[in-house]
Design an enzyme around this catalytic site. Structure first.
Site, PDB file in Angstrom:
ATOM      1  N   ASP A  90       0.854  -1.179   0.000  1.00 42.99           N
ATOM      2  CA  ASP A  90       0.000   0.000   0.000  1.00 42.99           C
ATOM      3  C   ASP A  90       0.900   1.242   0.000  1.00 42.99           C
ATOM      4  O   ASP A  90       2.092   1.168   0.316  1.00 42.99           O
ATOM      5  CB  ASP A  90      -0.885  -0.036   1.244  1.00 42.99           C
ATOM      6  CG  ASP A  90      -1.719   1.215   1.416  1.00 42.99           C
ATOM      7  OD1 ASP A  90      -2.414   1.592   0.462  1.00 42.99           O
ATOM      8  OD2 ASP A  90      -1.645   1.820   2.498  1.00 42.99           O
TER       9      ASP A  90
ATOM     10  N   ASP B 101      -0.356   5.125   0.936  1.00 38.84           N
ATOM     11  CA  ASP B 101      -0.663   6.086   2.001  1.00 38.84           C
ATOM     12  C   ASP B 101      -0.723   5.396   3.353  1.00 38.84           C
ATOM     13  O   ASP B 101      -1.470   4.429   3.545  1.00 38.84           O
ATOM     14  CB  ASP B 101      -1.993   6.788   1.715  1.00 38.84           C
ATOM     15  CG  ASP B 101      -1.897   7.715   0.518  1.00 38.84           C
ATOM     16  OD1 ASP B 101      -1.081   8.652   0.555  1.00 38.84           O
ATOM     17  OD2 ASP B 101      -2.632   7.495  -0.468  1.00 38.84           O
TER      18      ASP B 101
ATOM     19  N   THR C 116      -2.463   0.653  -4.584  1.00 42.45           N
ATOM     20  CA  THR C 116      -2.961   1.831  -3.896  1.00 42.45           C
ATOM     21  C   THR C 116      -4.340   2.231  -4.376  1.00 42.45           C
ATOM     22  O   THR C 116      -4.694   2.007  -5.539  1.00 42.45           O
ATOM     23  CB  THR C 116      -1.987   3.014  -4.094  1.00 42.45           C
ATOM     24  OG1 THR C 116      -2.531   4.199  -3.501  1.00 42.45           O
ATOM     25  CG2 THR C 116      -1.707   3.279  -5.569  1.00 42.45           C
ATOM     26  N   SER C 117      -5.114   2.858  -3.491  1.00 44.12           N
ATOM     27  CA  SER C 117      -6.420   3.403  -3.873  1.00 44.12           C
ATOM     28  C   SER C 117      -6.297   4.763  -4.533  1.00 44.12           C
ATOM     29  O   SER C 117      -7.295   5.315  -4.992  1.00 44.12           O
ATOM     30  CB  SER C 117      -7.323   3.499  -2.637  1.00 44.12           C
ATOM     31  OG  SER C 117      -7.647   2.211  -2.161  1.00 44.12           O
TER      32      SER C 117
ATOM     33  N   LYS D 106     -10.645  -1.274  -2.268  1.00 44.20           N
ATOM     34  CA  LYS D 106     -10.461  -1.929  -0.982  1.00 44.20           C
ATOM     35  C   LYS D 106     -11.641  -1.540  -0.096  1.00 44.20           C
ATOM     36  O   LYS D 106     -12.080  -0.406  -0.151  1.00 44.20           O
ATOM     37  CB  LYS D 106      -9.155  -1.472  -0.322  1.00 44.20           C
ATOM     38  CG  LYS D 106      -7.885  -1.778  -1.124  1.00 44.20           C
ATOM     39  CD  LYS D 106      -6.670  -1.086  -0.467  1.00 44.20           C
ATOM     40  CE  LYS D 106      -5.433  -1.244  -1.318  1.00 44.20           C
ATOM     41  NZ  LYS D 106      -4.260  -0.518  -0.754  1.00 44.20           N
TER      42      LYS D 106
ATOM     43  N   ASP E 248      -1.778  -0.299   6.218  1.00 37.87           N
ATOM     44  CA  ASP E 248      -2.003   0.441   7.458  1.00 37.87           C
ATOM     45  C   ASP E 248      -3.463   0.540   7.849  1.00 37.87           C
ATOM     46  O   ASP E 248      -3.773   0.816   9.014  1.00 37.87           O
ATOM     47  CB  ASP E 248      -1.453   1.869   7.337  1.00 37.87           C
ATOM     48  CG  ASP E 248      -2.319   2.722   6.418  1.00 37.87           C
ATOM     49  OD1 ASP E 248      -2.868   3.740   6.897  1.00 37.87           O
ATOM     50  OD2 ASP E 248      -2.480   2.371   5.238  1.00 37.87           O
TER      51      ASP E 248
END
Length: 215
Positions: A12, A14, A107-108, A139, A164
């Site tokens: 991931d 962020d 990543t989103s 996600k 995270d």
């Protein structure tokens, strides 16, 4: 110190590689005020998800096209606002240790935002990247992690996820992968191992895979 074995790592961005909490707070608390929502409650939802998916949770009766429009506007704002974006402690050394190890960013964020934030944090972009444009579901759906594994040519069971957020940890588990939780947010969501930051991780190449020392 716990040790996990793997053939590939799925990362991931962020909260895991990049600390972007300052800008996420600025953008999302402003959005919360615009919609009469409690900012603290909004912040409990938004980490890890694509923006429109967070909005669908927070405003379930709102038309999807309005969420998508807000999402596009806020992505542009976040891409332009890099104040306070810094690497998670240990991230530069961690990424340097992955040379020759199959790994991907999952990543989103979209391509412009992920590119801008990694650059602002002084971090190299992995060659394989799964971004918001790459998937049809955010996600906690496992699609992104499964796609990352497929692009690397590694079975999901042989991948370890670094995450995270609750949404990201749920996505990794749903993909059939083990999860290293990074930071305080992660601890409440049941990852296999939790580290305070990436200074607590050491990757050792071993045979056809890697040993991940985390703790």
């Amino acid at each position: 110190m716990p040790v996990l074995t793997a053939r590939a790592l799925l990362l991931d961005m962020d909260g895991t590689l990049v600390n972007s909490d300052a800008v996420v707070e600025r953008i999302w608390r402003r959005w919360a005020d615009e919609h009469g929502l409690d900012g603290d409650e909004v912040m409990k939802v938004v980490h890890g998800r694509q923006g429109h998916a967070s909005m669908a949770v927070l405003l379930p009766d709102r038309p999807a096209h309005l969420n998508l429009a807000d999402n596009a506007r806020m992505l542009a704002q976040e891409t332009a606002d890099l104040a306070g974006v810094v690497p998670v402690p240990g991230a530069p050394e961690f990424l340097a240790s992955l040379r020759g190890v199959p790994h991907a960013l999952v990543t989103s964020a979209d391509v412009p935002l992920s590119t801008a934030r990694m650059a602002a944090a002084g971090l190299p972009l992995p060659d394989v990247r799964v971004t918001a444009e790459s998937v049809g579901a955010s996600k906690p759906d496992p699609e992104g992690f499964l796609k990352g594994a497929a692009e690397l040519g590694i079975a999901p069971a042989d991948c370890v996820v670094f995450e995270d957020s609750g949404a990201g940890i749920a996505a990794g588990r749903a993909a059939g992968m083990r999860v290293v939780g990074v930071g305080a947010r992660a601890a409440a969501h049941g990852p296999d191992v939790v580290v305070e930051d990436l200074r607590g991780v050491r990757v050792e190449v071993a045979g056809g895979g890697v040993r991940i020392h985390a703790g």
